[in-house]
Design a protein around this motif. Structure first.
Motif, PDB file in Angstrom:
ATOM      1  N   LEU A 164       1.056   4.551  -5.918  1.00 43.25           N
ATOM      2  CA  LEU A 164       1.451   3.219  -6.103  1.00 43.25           C
ATOM      3  C   LEU A 164       1.999   2.756  -7.372  1.00 43.25           C
ATOM      4  O   LEU A 164       2.964   2.062  -7.347  1.00 43.25           O
ATOM      5  N   ALA A 165       1.205   3.198  -8.552  1.00 40.45           N
ATOM      6  CA  ALA A 165       1.822   2.916  -9.696  1.00 40.45           C
ATOM      7  C   ALA A 165       3.146   3.248  -9.980  1.00 40.45           C
ATOM      8  O   ALA A 165       4.308   2.733 -10.650  1.00 40.45           O
ATOM      9  N   ALA A 166       3.682   4.759  -9.420  1.00 44.84           N
ATOM     10  CA  ALA A 166       4.902   5.050  -9.785  1.00 44.84           C
ATOM     11  C   ALA A 166       6.091   4.603  -8.721  1.00 44.84           C
ATOM     12  O   ALA A 166       7.202   4.678  -8.859  1.00 44.84           O
ATOM     13  N   GLY A 167       5.640   3.770  -7.582  1.00 38.55           N
ATOM     14  CA  GLY A 167       6.472   3.535  -6.720  1.00 38.55           C
ATOM     15  C   GLY A 167       7.097   4.586  -5.425  1.00 38.55           C
ATOM     16  O   GLY A 167       8.191   4.436  -5.404  1.00 38.55           O
ATOM     17  N   ALA A 168       6.166   5.382  -5.297  1.00 40.71           N
ATOM     18  CA  ALA A 168       6.844   6.453  -4.121  1.00 40.71           C
ATOM     19  C   ALA A 168       7.120   5.796  -2.961  1.00 40.71           C
ATOM     20  O   ALA A 168       6.813   4.792  -2.595  1.00 40.71           O
TER      21      ALA A 168
ATOM     22  N   PRO B  65       8.029   2.798   2.269  1.00 41.84           N
ATOM     23  CA  PRO B  65       7.494   2.481   0.625  1.00 41.84           C
ATOM     24  C   PRO B  65       6.055   2.637   0.892  1.00 41.84           C
ATOM     25  O   PRO B  65       5.354   2.341   1.675  1.00 41.84           O
ATOM     26  N   ILE B  66       5.604   3.184  -0.376  1.00 42.81           N
ATOM     27  CA  ILE B  66       4.034   3.294  -0.427  1.00 42.81           C
ATOM     28  C   ILE B  66       3.365   2.111  -0.344  1.00 42.81           C
ATOM     29  O   ILE B  66       2.191   2.135   0.152  1.00 42.81           O
ATOM     30  N   ASP B  67       3.763   0.974  -0.660  1.00 39.63           N
ATOM     31  CA  ASP B  67       3.137  -0.274  -0.391  1.00 39.63           C
ATOM     32  C   ASP B  67       2.888  -0.752   1.064  1.00 39.63           C
ATOM     33  O   ASP B  67       1.941  -1.303   1.301  1.00 39.63           O
ATOM     34  N   GLU B  68       3.576   0.059   1.922  1.00 42.71           N
ATOM     35  CA  GLU B  68       3.396  -0.236   3.344  1.00 42.71           C
ATOM     36  C   GLU B  68       2.968   0.827   4.046  1.00 42.71           C
ATOM     37  O   GLU B  68       2.621   0.843   5.275  1.00 42.71           O
ATOM     38  N   PHE B  69       2.649   2.002   3.495  1.00 36.92           N
ATOM     39  CA  PHE B  69       1.975   3.285   3.994  1.00 36.92           C
ATOM     40  C   PHE B  69       0.512   3.030   4.382  1.00 36.92           C
ATOM     41  O   PHE B  69       0.191   3.388   5.472  1.00 36.92           O
TER      42      PHE B  69
ATOM     43  N   SER C 122     -10.432   3.432  -4.215  1.00 36.95           N
ATOM     44  CA  SER C 122     -11.839   3.553  -3.909  1.00 36.95           C
ATOM     45  C   SER C 122     -12.639   2.193  -4.352  1.00 36.95           C
ATOM     46  O   SER C 122     -13.658   2.251  -4.718  1.00 36.95           O
ATOM     47  N   ALA C 123     -11.704   1.076  -4.470  1.00 38.58           N
ATOM     48  CA  ALA C 123     -12.348  -0.135  -4.691  1.00 38.58           C
ATOM     49  C   ALA C 123     -11.723  -1.461  -3.563  1.00 38.58           C
ATOM     50  O   ALA C 123     -11.849  -2.517  -4.053  1.00 38.58           O
ATOM     51  N   ALA C 124     -11.321  -0.961  -2.376  1.00 39.26           N
ATOM     52  CA  ALA C 124     -10.987  -1.726  -1.450  1.00 39.26           C
ATOM     53  C   ALA C 124     -10.984  -0.970  -0.292  1.00 39.26           C
ATOM     54  O   ALA C 124     -10.788   0.301  -0.065  1.00 39.26           O
ATOM     55  N   PRO C 125     -10.688  -1.571   1.104  1.00 42.96           N
ATOM     56  CA  PRO C 125     -10.600  -1.083   2.316  1.00 42.96           C
ATOM     57  C   PRO C 125      -9.382   0.240   2.253  1.00 42.96           C
ATOM     58  O   PRO C 125      -9.386   0.965   2.951  1.00 42.96           O
ATOM     59  N   THR C 126      -8.314  -0.188   1.513  1.00 42.52           N
ATOM     60  CA  THR C 126      -7.175   0.700   1.400  1.00 42.52           C
ATOM     61  C   THR C 126      -7.062   0.901  -0.144  1.00 42.52           C
ATOM     62  O   THR C 126      -7.243  -0.010  -1.009  1.00 42.52           O
ATOM     63  N   PRO C 127      -6.235   1.983  -0.633  1.00 40.77           N
ATOM     64  CA  PRO C 127      -5.702   1.825  -1.890  1.00 40.77           C
ATOM     65  C   PRO C 127      -4.722   0.620  -2.110  1.00 40.77           C
ATOM     66  O   PRO C 127      -4.007   0.453  -1.247  1.00 40.77           O
TER      67      PRO C 127
END
Length: 296
Positions: free
Chosen positions: A122-126, A140-144, A206-211
């Motif tokens: 997520l931080a790298a924008g994969a 995009p990783i934000d939509e995965f 590990s601090a929300a339902p999804t990354p």
């Protein structure tokens, strides 16, 4: 349970099309645990271990193409410069035996919020390349991540490659666990500075339902760094900015209480990791990691 063992990528796609419920297995470090504890009993297992292209990677001019089954050990040993955040995350995965078997594709396929690779990606924008007999698409990783242990894959699709832009600035990763090895993260955090675009990206695990990303925290820090001329000057980030960034990262978390930790503790730990990683990455940027050409 039937075991499908294709010899090529084309055969694997055909098998997945014919048996959409088939569960892919490569490293097997997630699915075998579920099977052994009788938490899951798929009708078909789709063995991808004979597919060589899934274990290949390529460093291009701007991006790294990472096969879905490239083991974490290979990332640690060969891609530390290009993908520093993911290399750090790989160090925290379980044990040497599991790091030799498991890969990023398995983390993505399982889509557990506690998967170690997710914050770094997520931080790298994969971007995730998936394929079926119908064709190829890039997610995009934000939509995965679409829900708890759910992802954006269609039933007939397989993860082929993860595309990650080569780091243009410092990256960090850390996680909290009840011990130093063989542990599921209580919470995890990743941070990447992108001097070329003057932006910062985060990843929370590990601090929300999804990354997730702490987008409000990113927006605040991006504005603060720009308005204060920090990218150009490389001056030390003020404690008030670091504190506000950490509080916003903590506020982005939406954790639960479970046997590994309370929601309150997870939020607190995310804030601590965010503040520390901001300090670490910025000090690196101010030193040898600072690229004024990219920030100009």
């Amino acid at each position: 349970m039937d075991f499908l063992r294709p010899a090529s990528w084309e055969e694997a796609l055909a098998a997945k099309a014919a048996h959409p419920t088939a569960v892919p297995i490569a490293g097997g470090t997630d699915i075998m645990v579920e099977i052994n504890f009788d938490h899951r009993r798929p009708e078909y297992l789709l063995d991808l271990n004979r597919i060589e292209l899934l274990r290949e990677w390529e460093v291009g001019e701007e991006n790294v193409r990472l096969g879905a089954s490239v083991p974490y050990t290979q990332i640690m040993e060969n891609l530390r410069e290009e993908l520093p955040g993911l290399a750090l995350a790989s160090h925290t995965v379980a044990s040497p035996q599991i790091r030799n078997r498991g890969g990023v594709g398995g983390n993505l396929g399982t889509a557990s919020p506690a998967g170690d690779a997710h914050p770094a990606l997520l931080a790298a924008g994969a971007e995730v390349e998936v394929e079926s007999v119908r064709g190829t698409r890039f997610i995009p990783i934000d939509e995965f991540y679409t829900g708890v242990k759910r992802n954006a894959l269609e039933p007939d699709e397989l993860i082929k490659t993860v595309h990650v832009k080569k780091a243009d600035g410092p990256q960090q990763y850390s996680k909290v666990g009840t011990r130093n090895a063989m542990v599921i993260a209580v919470c995890a955090f990743g941070l990447a500075l992108h001097p070329e675009t003057r932006t910062v990206r985060t990843g929370i695990g590990s601090a929300a339902p999804t990354p997730i990303r702490a987008k409000e925290a990113e927006a605040f820090l991006n504005a603060a760094l720009e308005e204060g001329g920090f990218w150009e000057s490389g001056k030390i980030i003020t404690p008030s900015i670091a504190k506000q960034f950490a509080e916003l990262c903590s506020g982005a978390a939406n954790p639960i209480d479970d046997v590994r930790g309370t929601a309150k503790y997870r939020r607190h730990a995310v804030g601590i990791m965010a503040r520390r990683q901001l300090g670490w990455t910025w000090e690196q940027y101010r030193g040898t990691g600072r690229t004024l050409e990219g920030a100009a």
